[in-house]
Scaffold this motif. Structure first.
Motif, PDB file in Angstrom:
ATOM      1  N   ALA A 111       0.841  -1.208   0.000  1.00 39.77           N
ATOM      2  CA  ALA A 111       0.000   0.000   0.000  1.00 39.77           C
ATOM      3  C   ALA A 111       0.874   1.255   0.000  1.00 39.77           C
ATOM      4  CB  ALA A 111      -0.911  -0.002   1.218  1.00 39.77           C
ATOM      5  N   ASN A 112       0.666   2.110  -0.998  1.00 37.68           N
ATOM      6  CA  ASN A 112       1.449   3.350  -1.079  1.00 37.68           C
ATOM      7  C   ASN A 112       0.623   4.587  -0.761  1.00 37.68           C
ATOM      8  OD1 ASN A 112      -0.091   3.245  -3.382  1.00 37.68           O
ATOM      9  ND2 ASN A 112       1.545   3.844  -4.787  1.00 37.68           N
ATOM     10  N   THR A 113      -0.645   4.387  -0.389  1.00 37.47           N
ATOM     11  CA  THR A 113      -1.477   5.473   0.117  1.00 37.47           C
ATOM     12  C   THR A 113      -2.223   4.962   1.350  1.00 37.47           C
ATOM     13  OG1 THR A 113      -3.331   4.876  -1.349  1.00 37.47           O
ATOM     14  CG2 THR A 113      -1.780   6.546  -2.142  1.00 37.47           C
ATOM     15  N   PRO A 114      -2.499   5.831   2.307  1.00 42.04           N
ATOM     16  CA  PRO A 114      -3.066   5.393   3.595  1.00 42.04           C
ATOM     17  C   PRO A 114      -4.581   5.225   3.524  1.00 42.04           C
ATOM     18  CG  PRO A 114      -2.658   7.732   3.648  1.00 42.04           C
ATOM     19  CD  PRO A 114      -2.176   7.256   2.306  1.00 42.04           C
ATOM     20  N   ARG A 115      -5.043   4.353   2.643  1.00 45.48           N
ATOM     21  CA  ARG A 115      -6.481   4.270   2.347  1.00 45.48           C
ATOM     22  C   ARG A 115      -7.289   3.934   3.605  1.00 45.48           C
ATOM     23  NH1 ARG A 115      -3.624   2.032  -1.852  1.00 45.48           N
ATOM     24  NH2 ARG A 115      -3.879  -0.112  -1.170  1.00 45.48           N
ATOM     25  N   ALA A 116      -7.220   2.706   4.063  1.00 42.62           N
ATOM     26  CA  ALA A 116      -7.937   2.320   5.279  1.00 42.62           C
ATOM     27  C   ALA A 116      -7.153   2.813   6.495  1.00 42.62           C
ATOM     28  CB  ALA A 116      -8.112   0.808   5.318  1.00 42.62           C
ATOM     29  N   HIS A 117      -7.855   3.101   7.586  1.00 42.52           N
ATOM     30  CA  HIS A 117      -7.131   3.600   8.757  1.00 42.52           C
ATOM     31  C   HIS A 117      -7.798   3.267  10.086  1.00 42.52           C
ATOM     32  CE1 HIS A 117      -9.559   7.491   9.213  1.00 42.52           C
ATOM     33  NE2 HIS A 117     -10.008   6.977   8.088  1.00 42.52           N
ATOM     34  N   ILE A 118      -9.107   3.460  10.212  1.00 43.70           N
ATOM     35  CA  ILE A 118      -9.776   3.136  11.477  1.00 43.70           C
ATOM     36  C   ILE A 118      -9.595   1.644  11.746  1.00 43.70           C
ATOM     37  CG2 ILE A 118     -11.972   3.034  12.694  1.00 43.70           C
ATOM     38  CD1 ILE A 118     -10.972   5.869  12.275  1.00 43.70           C
ATOM     39  N   THR A 119      -9.058   1.298  12.902  1.00 42.03           N
ATOM     40  CA  THR A 119      -8.797  -0.097  13.250  1.00 42.03           C
ATOM     41  C   THR A 119      -9.534  -0.413  14.543  1.00 42.03           C
ATOM     42  OG1 THR A 119      -6.620   0.085  12.221  1.00 42.03           O
ATOM     43  CG2 THR A 119      -7.007  -1.825  13.628  1.00 42.03           C
ATOM     44  N   ASN A 120     -10.544  -1.264  14.446  1.00 43.60           N
ATOM     45  CA  ASN A 120     -11.384  -1.499  15.617  1.00 43.60           C
ATOM     46  C   ASN A 120     -10.833  -2.614  16.505  1.00 43.60           C
ATOM     47  OD1 ASN A 120     -12.437  -4.040  14.605  1.00 43.60           O
ATOM     48  ND2 ASN A 120     -13.941  -2.920  13.386  1.00 43.60           N
ATOM     49  N   GLN A 121     -11.491  -2.802  17.640  1.00 41.76           N
ATOM     50  CA  GLN A 121     -10.984  -3.751  18.630  1.00 41.76           C
ATOM     51  C   GLN A 121     -10.942  -5.177  18.097  1.00 41.76           C
ATOM     52  OE1 GLN A 121     -13.859  -2.358  21.743  1.00 41.76           O
ATOM     53  NE2 GLN A 121     -12.056  -2.445  23.081  1.00 41.76           N
ATOM     54  N   ARG A 122     -11.942  -5.556  17.321  1.00 34.37           N
ATOM     55  CA  ARG A 122     -11.980  -6.936  16.833  1.00 34.37           C
ATOM     56  C   ARG A 122     -10.793  -7.220  15.921  1.00 34.37           C
ATOM     57  NH1 ARG A 122     -11.943 -11.708  17.833  1.00 34.37           N
ATOM     58  NH2 ARG A 122     -12.990 -13.203  16.489  1.00 34.37           N
ATOM     59  N   THR A 123     -10.417  -6.265  15.105  1.00 36.68           N
ATOM     60  CA  THR A 123      -9.257  -6.452  14.238  1.00 36.68           C
ATOM     61  C   THR A 123      -7.977  -6.536  15.060  1.00 36.68           C
ATOM     62  OG1 THR A 123     -10.296  -5.380  12.362  1.00 36.68           O
ATOM     63  CG2 THR A 123      -7.904  -5.405  12.389  1.00 36.68           C
ATOM     64  N   MET A 124      -7.858  -5.703  16.092  1.00 42.53           N
ATOM     65  CA  MET A 124      -6.669  -5.780  16.940  1.00 42.53           C
ATOM     66  C   MET A 124      -6.611  -7.116  17.678  1.00 42.53           C
ATOM     67  SD  MET A 124      -4.921  -3.187  16.211  1.00 42.53           S
ATOM     68  CE  MET A 124      -3.614  -3.464  17.411  1.00 42.53           C
ATOM     69  N   GLU A 125      -7.765  -7.724  17.940  1.00 43.34           N
ATOM     70  CA  GLU A 125      -7.759  -9.059  18.537  1.00 43.34           C
ATOM     71  C   GLU A 125      -7.181 -10.100  17.580  1.00 43.34           C
ATOM     72  OE1 GLU A 125     -11.714  -8.248  21.353  1.00 43.34           O
ATOM     73  OE2 GLU A 125     -11.827  -9.669  19.677  1.00 43.34           O
ATOM     74  N   VAL A 126      -7.388  -9.893  16.272  1.00 44.82           N
ATOM     75  CA  VAL A 126      -6.784 -10.797  15.287  1.00 44.82           C
ATOM     76  C   VAL A 126      -5.262 -10.631  15.313  1.00 44.82           C
ATOM     77  CG1 VAL A 126      -6.664 -11.447  12.853  1.00 44.82           C
ATOM     78  CG2 VAL A 126      -8.855 -10.715  13.836  1.00 44.82           C
ATOM     79  N   LEU A 127      -4.790  -9.382  15.358  1.00 47.21           N
ATOM     80  CA  LEU A 127      -3.348  -9.151  15.458  1.00 47.21           C
ATOM     81  C   LEU A 127      -2.802  -9.742  16.751  1.00 47.21           C
ATOM     82  CD1 LEU A 127      -3.974  -7.228  13.090  1.00 47.21           C
ATOM     83  CD2 LEU A 127      -2.350  -5.610  14.092  1.00 47.21           C
ATOM     84  N   ARG A 128      -3.548  -9.627  17.821  1.00 51.33           N
ATOM     85  CA  ARG A 128      -3.135 -10.202  19.109  1.00 51.33           C
ATOM     86  C   ARG A 128      -3.027 -11.718  19.006  1.00 51.33           C
ATOM     87  NH1 ARG A 128      -3.870  -7.818  24.334  1.00 51.33           N
ATOM     88  NH2 ARG A 128      -3.963  -9.313  26.062  1.00 51.33           N
ATOM     89  N   ASP A 129      -3.954 -12.332  18.264  1.00 47.01           N
ATOM     90  CA  ASP A 129      -3.906 -13.781  18.074  1.00 47.01           C
ATOM     91  C   ASP A 129      -2.670 -14.194  17.274  1.00 47.01           C
ATOM     92  OD1 ASP A 129      -5.748 -16.308  18.402  1.00 47.01           O
ATOM     93  OD2 ASP A 129      -4.981 -16.406  16.348  1.00 47.01           O
ATOM     94  N   LEU A 130      -2.243 -13.339  16.357  1.00 47.03           N
ATOM     95  CA  LEU A 130      -1.016 -13.610  15.608  1.00 47.03           C
ATOM     96  C   LEU A 130       0.214 -13.502  16.500  1.00 47.03           C
ATOM     97  CD1 LEU A 130      -1.741 -11.720  12.267  1.00 47.03           C
ATOM     98  CD2 LEU A 130      -1.224 -14.167  12.478  1.00 47.03           C
ATOM     99  N   GLY A 131       0.085 -12.837  17.617  1.00 51.26           N
ATOM    100  CA  GLY A 131       1.201 -12.709  18.556  1.00 51.26           C
ATOM    101  C   GLY A 131       1.184 -11.353  19.213  1.00 51.26           C
TER     102      GLY A 131
END
Length: 584
Positions: free
Chosen positions: A41-61
């Motif tokens: 990604a060379n432009t900051p298209r998406a940005h709002i990151t909700n709690q459920r998505t951060m839980e996926v990142l947390r599951d990755l480590g």
């Protein structure tokens, strides 16, 4: 013979594709991901990151989640959503958003171990892609998808090396199309869509300017500017979005799609930026300009045979509510563990059918919500008198009348306050983000009725262990002052049983079934003097089963099944449930 063989081929390395690759690699599944460009990604298209998505990142480590926070703008500077006549001009109203209102913040804290933040795609995508590659994903850039053919045993995909112009074939057991809103995979697959593409035109203007003196006292990621007569429709609303505080920005500015795509040069872009900022002398550096279309389109089925689509390929909508990247990553979280278990012989192919059953309704919901949020600006325009005339002078006079001292002006002010407050449905829809309750053969309810929502289900998240819902979050405590969420005990590609004192038979059953089915199955007893203790009592209040009962949790944190108490034959009951869910 194919040139390359792999278990899963992923087309696209955006949030959906990279998340899926990272999860599959973490589960030990061989996969390959291709990107038609030479860059991420060379432009900051998406940005709002909700709690459920951060839980996926947390599951990755936890290290992956921590790096996300490192690059993100934190929640506390996201939420003073401002409506104004220019960044340096008059403020029309303000709304606390993205979980920054005290009551909303409390809900956020009670709902998840993870925090909402603003993580532009230019940071999120490389984080996911790097994680995937570090864990074994074979990635190829400058490689585009051409076509695919599937048969009973797998999928043969033709790809093109854009550096040499030569085609080559990849043989995989499964194919994932995460190739964006103009998905060729979805097109070739013939997925059914409802809605319409290209319903409006918009442009992105990326620029640098130090706006700290105008915004730092009212920090937000979104500043809505209304200038009558200045653009499409005459209303003149532009969005100035913070990329990095407080010197990198993105403007969303509309154009008349019926007139075709405009040629936008730096001079035009700088003029728009200066008008919306309202400071003619400020230093501005335009970094890029691009155009895009607003879509209102979703797939009613997300898969056929051995081919699956996800992300913008199946839900195409405006950025309202900040749902796009979040839903895309969560598509991957839903599919990856299912592919892994089928490929490892731990589940039958019927499990994969639940991907469409569970994610297609989400696609419908978010596309509908995002487009509805655009319409909900109408009452703000109406309250300001911007819909009563197309004459800019008259429109400005209508706006100014709210400052009078008569009853009409008082009513106008009240209408404006109400209209702005109603935008909570776009800017703080916690329920839309978190209330996903799957109804499919991938969960076993045993006829238990779904609990009704006691609050507005779009605005408020309500936790439940009803099968299909995401497992409730509660803090637990272990030896050595360890603190973990109930979600931390689950996931990571494994099924998990949570029980209490009196539920040892469920633990024994899990050990039996894990060996019998060759299934990664973890069990935890939560209670006094156990490995994990519920000192606050929050888990006991949230679990909705007794101490001897059990909650079976899928690898994606959604409840698969529960039992209020101890079954007469715990191993037999658990065997029945697992074989039903996993199509064994």
């Amino acid at each position: 013979m194919a040139d390359i063989e792999t278990d899963v081929l992923i087309i696209g390395t955006g949030p959906a594709g990279s998340a899926t690759a990272a999860l599959l690699a973490s589960y030990g599944v061989e996969n390959m991901a291709i990107n038609r460009y030479r860059w991420l990604a060379n432009t900051p298209r998406a940005h709002i990151t909700n709690q459920r998505t951060m839980e996926v990142l947390r599951d990755l480590g936890r290290e992956v989640e921590a790096e996300g926070y490192l690059h993100a703008s934190p929640q506390e500077i996201m939420g003073e959503n401002v409506f104004c006549t220019a960044i340096a001009g008059e403020e029309l109203g303000r709304l606390k958003t993205w979980g920054t209102h005290p009551t909303s913040k409390a809900e956020h804290l009670l709902s998840s171990p993870s925090e909402m933040n603003d993580l532009p795609q230019t940071f999120m995508e490389p984080l996911l892609f790097k994680t995937a590659c570090a864990r074994g994903t074979q990635a190829r850039m400058s490689t585009e998808y051409v076509s695919h053919v599937q048969d009973a045993e797998g999928v043969t995909t033709t790809c093109r090396d854009r550096l040499t112009g030569k085609d080559f074939t990849v043989r995989s057991k499964y194919l994932v199309g995460a190739d964006g809103g103009n998905s060729l995979v979805a097109q070739h697959l013939g997925l059914p869509f409802e809605g319409k593409m290209g319903v409006a035109g918009s442009m992105n203007i990326l620029f640098k300017a130090d706006l700290a003196r105008y915004v730092a006292h009212r920090p937000s990621v979104l500043y809505w500017v209304l200038q009558p007569g200045s653009n499409v429709g005459g209303i003149g609303m532009g969005l100035v979005r913070m990329i990095r505080p407080w010197n990198e920005w993105l403007i969303n500015w509309g154009y008349d799609i019926s007139q075709g795509v405009p040629d936008v040069d730096n001079a035009f872009a700088e003029g728009v930026a200066r008008d919306l900022i309202g400071d003619p002398d400020i230093d501005i550096e335009i970094t890029s300009v691009s155009t895009w279309t607003v879509n209102n389109c979703y797939a009613t089925r997300t898969q056929k045979g051995r081919v699956f689509c996800m992300g913008d390929a199946i839900h195409r909508h405006p950025p309202s509510n900040g749902l796009g990247s979040n839903t895309s990553i969560q598509d991957g979280f839903n599919l990856a563990w299912k592919l892994a278990m089928v490929l490892k012989g731990q589940a039958g192919p019927g499990l994969l059918e639940t991907y469409s059953e569970e994610r297609a309704p989400i696609a419908t919901q978010i596309v509908t919500r995002a487009n509805q949020s655009i319409e909900e600006f109408g009452p703000i325009f109406g309250a300001l008198g911007l819909l009563d005339s197309i004459d800019p002078v008259k429109m400005q006079e209508n706006m100014d009348r709210r400052c009078d001292d008569g009853s009409a002006a008082e009513n106008q002010r009240a209408a404006l306050r109400e209209a702005i407050a109603f935008k909570v449905y776009e800017f703080d829809a916690h329920g839309v983000e978190m209330n996903h309750r799957y109804k499919s053969t991938g969960v076993e309810t045993d006829g238990q009725p779904e609990p009704a929502f006691t609050c507005n289900p779009e605005l408020h998240f309500e936790q439940t262990t009803w099968p299909g819902a995401r497992l409730p979050h509660a803090w637990l405590f272990g030896e050595g002052n360890r603190k973990a969420s109930t979600l931390d005990l689950c996931g990571h590609g494994k099924f998990t049983l949570l029980t209490g004192i009196g539920g040892q038979a469920w633990v024994d059953a899990a050990e039996i079934l894990s060996a019998e089915l060759g299934l990664p199955l973890v069990a935890h007893v939560i209670g006094p003097r156990q490995t994990w203790q519920d000192h606050y009592g929050d888990w006991a209040r949230a679990r909705e089963v007794g101490d001897a009962g059990v909650v079976l949790v899928r690898p994606d944190h959604h409840v698969a099944w529960r039992s209020e108490g101890l079954a007469a034959d715990p191993a037999g009951e658990l065997r029945r449930v697992l074989k039903t869910i996993l199509d064994l």
